[in-house]
Design a protein around this motif. Structure first.
Motif, PDB file in Angstrom:
ATOM      1  N   ALA A  35     -22.206  36.830   6.451  1.00  0.00           N
ATOM      2  CA  ALA A  35     -22.975  37.457   7.718  1.00  0.00           C
ATOM      3  C   ALA A  35     -21.697  37.177   8.348  1.00  0.00           C
ATOM      4  N   ALA A  36     -20.487  36.628   8.219  1.00  0.00           N
ATOM      5  CA  ALA A  36     -19.864  35.917   9.120  1.00  0.00           C
ATOM      6  C   ALA A  36     -18.673  37.314   9.243  1.00  0.00           C
ATOM      7  N   ALA A  37     -18.276  37.239   7.946  1.00  0.00           N
ATOM      8  CA  ALA A  37     -17.350  38.448   7.677  1.00  0.00           C
ATOM      9  C   ALA A  37     -17.777  40.054   7.714  1.00  0.00           C
ATOM     10  N   LEU A  38     -18.816  40.284   7.520  1.00  0.00           N
ATOM     11  CA  LEU A  38     -19.696  41.057   8.518  1.00  0.00           C
ATOM     12  C   LEU A  38     -19.322  41.030   9.160  1.00  0.00           C
ATOM     13  N   LYS A  39     -20.110  40.454  10.725  1.00  0.00           N
ATOM     14  CA  LYS A  39     -19.435  41.021  12.067  1.00  0.00           C
ATOM     15  C   LYS A  39     -17.917  40.906  12.717  1.00  0.00           C
ATOM     16  N   ASP A  40     -17.580  40.039  11.599  1.00  0.00           N
ATOM     17  CA  ASP A  40     -15.352  39.899  12.469  1.00  0.00           C
ATOM     18  C   ASP A  40     -15.531  41.840  11.621  1.00  0.00           C
ATOM     19  N   ALA A  41     -15.759  42.645  10.800  1.00  0.00           N
ATOM     20  CA  ALA A  41     -15.069  43.332  10.041  1.00  0.00           C
ATOM     21  C   ALA A  41     -15.655  44.192  11.354  1.00  0.00           C
ATOM     22  N   ALA A  42     -16.783  44.351  11.742  1.00  0.00           N
ATOM     23  CA  ALA A  42     -17.657  45.113  12.870  1.00  0.00           C
ATOM     24  C   ALA A  42     -16.857  45.079  13.950  1.00  0.00           C
ATOM     25  N   LYS A  43     -16.384  44.415  14.685  1.00  0.00           N
ATOM     26  CA  LYS A  43     -15.937  43.798  15.846  1.00  0.00           C
ATOM     27  C   LYS A  43     -14.524  44.249  15.822  1.00  0.00           C
ATOM     28  N   GLY A  44     -13.386  44.456  13.896  1.00  0.00           N
ATOM     29  CA  GLY A  44     -12.040  44.705  14.543  1.00  0.00           C
ATOM     30  C   GLY A  44     -11.921  46.106  14.179  1.00  0.00           C
ATOM     31  N   TYR A  45     -12.991  46.868  13.670  1.00  0.00           N
ATOM     32  CA  TYR A  45     -12.900  47.823  13.529  1.00  0.00           C
ATOM     33  C   TYR A  45     -13.753  48.368  15.297  1.00  0.00           C
TER      34      TYR A  45
END
Length: 323
Positions: free
Chosen positions: A16-26
């Motif tokens: 879940a955190a990886a999903l959010k971090d990746a979306a923020k990075g995008y």
């Protein structure tokens, strides 16, 4: 509560955190750094109706190029013109070989829990694209596989068959923007098989009427150098396989095989995959492995979300869109 607020509040650890971090990075790359993003589509994401979220990403300029398998290219159009004829099989795990034969007898081609109707989808597209192949051959021209699909969509000849809201077709959204695209390995798709069949029968005299994967790589090298020397370019990979491996290899090809100096590496990398890391698996390879191939840098932001892309990708896209 919006989807963005929901993810910000609840997605704090693990995948879940990886999903959010990746979306923020995008979002940071595209919105704050004026970067460009390549999205790659493996598996059967078009039959999973990813267009419901991906089409809006394209319209909102959050996607600047796509690499997809031939199956994803054609199956988005199949869904567009034959959606009401699809058959869903929720209990697909319980099917016997005899049950599978019955589906074949009904001309239903199964992709996990979803059956694609041959006549309404495949043959309808075959007729439309064959006309474009033959027209190009008569004019002595050749085009990429995706360009033929763009042509049949933009011509309007399929509009009378639409069975979904066209705003939910990611390929139509891409065609309307003339989005740069590569379709590596198109030859093993249903449409690729159909093209080979027409060449064998003599309906098409030259296989060069459709450009090849080598043509795609040369086109892709030109696009990458023109883009990456002006903007940071990110790589958002759904699944693995050739849709991901083909376009990412353009960087080591340019630097190692062509000897170009100062070729920019990818500036962001995210992969959504449910493949486990294993011996020799590209789909399961962790991002750090790509450093050794000259694709990613030590400091490239790298993310991997080990989950089902049909669940993860729409959530990430809506987060990136601020919904």
């Amino acid at each position: 509560m919006s989807i963005t607020q929901f993810i910000d509040h609840h997605y704090r650890h693990f995948n879940a955190a990886a999903l959010k971090d990746a979306a923020k990075g995008y979002k940071e790359l595209v919105d704050q750094q004026n970067g460009k993003m390549l999205v790659t589509l493996a598996g059967a994401m078009s039959s999973a109706e990813l267009g419901l979220s991906l089409a809006e990403m394209i319209r909102q300029d959050k996607v600047h190029a796509i690499s997809c398998t031939g199956a994803n290219l054609e199956e988005d159009v199949y869904n567009l013109v034959a959606h009401d004829h699809y058959v869903r099989i929720p209990n697909y795990r319980d099917l016997t070989p005899e049950d599978e034969q019955k589906l074949l007898d009904r001309h239903l081609n199964r992709v996990t829990d979803t059956c694609i109707p041959e006549e309404e989808a495949i043959r309808r597209i075959e007729k439309a694209v064959l006309e474009e192949w033959q027209k190009a051959e008569a004019e002595g021209k050749s085009y990429f596989p995706h360009e033929y699909m763009y042509k049949i969509l933009l011509s309007g000849k399929l509009e009378k068959y639409y069975q979904i809201d066209p705003k939910n077709s990611w390929l139509l959204a891409a065609a309307e923007k003339n989005l740069p695209m590569v379709v590596p390995g198109w030859e093993d798709s249903t449409t690729g098989n159909i093209f080979a069949g027409h060449c064998i029968k003599g309906d098409i005299k030259s296989s060069r009427t459709v450009k090849s994967g080598i043509d795609y790589m040369m086109y892709w090298a030109e696009w990458y150098m023109a883009t990456a020397t002006k903007n940071k370019v990110g790589f958002f990979q759904i699944g693995g396989g050739i849709a991901g491996d083909f376009p990412i290899c353009v960087v080591p090809m340019l630097s190692q095989d062509l000897g170009h100096e100062d070729v920019p590496l990818w500036s962001y990398f995210c992969q959504i995959s449910d493949s486990t890391t294993s011996y020799g698996s590209y789909s399961g390879a962790v991002p750090n492995e790509k450093i050794t191939w000259g694709k990613l840098a030590i400091d490239t932001p790298k993310y991997i979300v080990e989950s089902d892309a049909s669940i993860v990708a729409p959530l990430m896209f809506y987060y990136i869109l601020g919904k």
